[in-house]
Design a protein around this motif. Structure first.
Motif, short mmCIF file in Angstrom:
data_model
loop_
_atom_site.label_atom_id
_atom_site.label_comp_id
_atom_site.label_asym_id
_atom_site.label_seq_id
_atom_site.Cartn_x
_atom_site.Cartn_y
_atom_site.Cartn_z
N SER A 5 81.85 104.41 67.60
CA SER A 5 81.11 104.97 66.47
C SER A 5 79.69 105.38 66.84
CB SER A 5 81.04 103.92 65.34
OG SER A 5 80.34 102.76 65.78
N ALA A 35 81.90 93.92 64.69
CA ALA A 35 80.71 94.15 63.86
C ALA A 35 79.85 95.27 64.45
CB ALA A 35 79.90 92.86 63.73
N ALA A 36 79.73 95.30 65.78
CA ALA A 36 78.92 96.31 66.45
C ALA A 36 79.56 97.69 66.34
CB ALA A 36 78.72 95.94 67.91
N ASP A 81 81.21 98.81 63.79
CA ASP A 81 80.88 99.31 62.45
C ASP A 81 79.42 99.76 62.35
OD1 ASP A 81 83.47 98.80 61.67
OD2 ASP A 81 83.00 96.90 60.68
N ALA A 82 78.54 99.10 63.13
CA ALA A 82 77.11 99.39 63.05
C ALA A 82 76.63 100.38 64.11
CB ALA A 82 76.31 98.08 63.15
N VAL A 98 76.28 99.73 67.42
CA VAL A 98 75.37 99.00 68.29
C VAL A 98 76.04 98.71 69.63
CG1 VAL A 98 74.08 96.83 68.58
CG2 VAL A 98 74.18 97.94 66.33
N ARG A 126 77.79 89.71 61.47
CA ARG A 126 77.39 90.86 60.65
C ARG A 126 76.03 90.63 59.99
NH1 ARG A 126 81.41 94.62 60.24
NH2 ARG A 126 83.44 93.93 61.04
N LEU A 176 73.35 91.32 62.65
CA LEU A 176 73.13 92.74 62.86
C LEU A 176 72.40 93.37 61.68
CD1 LEU A 176 76.42 94.01 64.55
CD2 LEU A 176 74.19 93.61 65.59
N ARG A 177 72.79 92.98 60.47
CA ARG A 177 72.10 93.50 59.28
C ARG A 177 70.61 93.21 59.35
NH1 ARG A 177 69.29 90.34 56.04
NH2 ARG A 177 70.95 88.81 56.23
N LEU A 221 68.72 95.00 62.67
CA LEU A 221 68.58 96.45 62.62
C LEU A 221 67.50 96.92 61.65
CD1 LEU A 221 72.34 97.45 62.87
CD2 LEU A 221 70.56 97.86 64.59
N GLN A 222 66.94 96.02 60.87
CA GLN A 222 65.82 96.38 60.01
C GLN A 222 64.50 96.40 60.76
OE1 GLN A 222 66.09 94.64 55.77
NE2 GLN A 222 67.36 93.23 56.96
#
Length: 311
Positions: free
Chosen positions: A38, A69-70, A72-73, A75, A287, A290-291, A294-295
């Motif tokens: 992705s 999880a990565a 989807d993000a 990463v 998750r 990562l949430r 990533l901020q």
């Protein structure tokens, strides 16, 4: 896709890519690098994820479910692996003086590997993060403290604060008892304002005392922090209860989060039972990390250049 009982880190999510490499020279060490299908065009964020004792990169990738999880993000995830030559139980040497210095030891080696991956894989130097579990979480805390120009935020699961142990005996005391009401003096760098961090810990952890989580979460008073909150989510349908504490920074972005998972032991919350030291009944630590991570990004000009790899 294979069933959970037969899957391995070598079976990434569809379209994802997992490669293997080596770093270091005196004691060669292995790493895995996950590159999500992705991923968008342009520099991508990178998470350096450090396993705990008796674990391998493959086992940790599988148990945390971080590749999924990565994916989807978007990463990239780097899994350095400790060599049994460097530590018989594959623990990162987070407490040894030479491994807490800027120029020598495992912390410097891991920072050098991070820079190499940034340089070779088109990584956004402002969005490089470090996280880990247990001894890996403790080493992640050391890296975040010693290389604030390299890592934009920190994640620690069932780990220990940096600078409060200097040898095997003090490390074991810290693991068993926590910092205590009068924690031992940390070295000078521990007084620096900490990077943004998210901390997970089970309150039934008998391997690393839960008070270490509070020490990791604590920070000097910050007048720019406008608010803090704390809320407990009760257990439901077999899921563990947890208490989440948040300290907000400028713009209302969480600067520090502490997740205490009630009834959980020394295990990655929300992990896959096919891996070691996991607790599938907990909140999804991968998750949530990562949430949170990533901020955050390093300010322009603060990011370290991707220099040559040290030996």
């Amino acid at each position: 896709m294979p069933s959970p009982a037969t899957r391995s880190a070598a079976d990434p999510p569809p379209g994802g890519g997992l490669t293997e490499g080596q770093f270091g020279s005196a004691v060669p060490r292995r790493y895995l690098l996950y590159r999500p299908a992705s991923r968008r065009l342009g520099p991508a964020p990178l998470l350096v994820l450090l396993h705990g004792c008796k674990q391998t990169a493959d086992d940790f990738a599988l148990g945390t479910g971080m590749n999924e999880a990565a994916e989807d993000a978007g990463v990239v995830v780097l899994y350095p692996e400790q060599s049994p030559t460097a530590h018989l139980l594959r623990c990162w040497n987070w407490y040894a003086l030479q491994d807490r210095s800027y120029s020598d030891g495992e912390a410097a080696l891991l920072a050098s590997l991070t820079r190499q991956i940034v340089r070779e894989h088109d990584i956004d130097a402002a969005r490089v993060y470090v996280a880990g579990m247990s001894a890996g979480g403790a080493m992640a805390a050391v890296l975040a403290r010693d290389y604030p120009e390299l890592y934009a935020a920190l994640g620690v699961h069932s780990g220990l604060p940096a600078g409060m142990a200097h040898d095997v005996h003090s490390a074991l005391r810290l693991m068993s008892n926590g910092p205590g009401p009068s924690p031992p003096a940390a070295d000078a760098r521990s007084a620096d304002p900490p990077v943004a961090r998210i901390v997970f810990h089970g309150d039934d952890d008998t391997t690393v005392h839960p008070s270490n989580a509070a020490a990791l979460h604590a920070a000097p008073d910050d007048p720019s922090s406008p608010a803090s909150t704390q809320a407990t989510t009760p257990s439901s349908e077999g899921r563990r209860a947890y208490t989440r504490s948040i300290e907000y920074g400028p713009g209302g972005i969480p600067q520090r989060e502490l997740w205490i998972v009630h009834g959980a032991g020394h295990a990655w919350a929300g992990g896959d039972a096919a891996g070691s030291h996991t607790d599938a009944d907990g909140p999804d630590a991968s998750r949530e990390m990562l949430r949170f991570l990533l901020q955050h990004r390093l300010k322009r000009g603060d990011a370290a250049p991707a220099g040559p790899q040290s030996q």
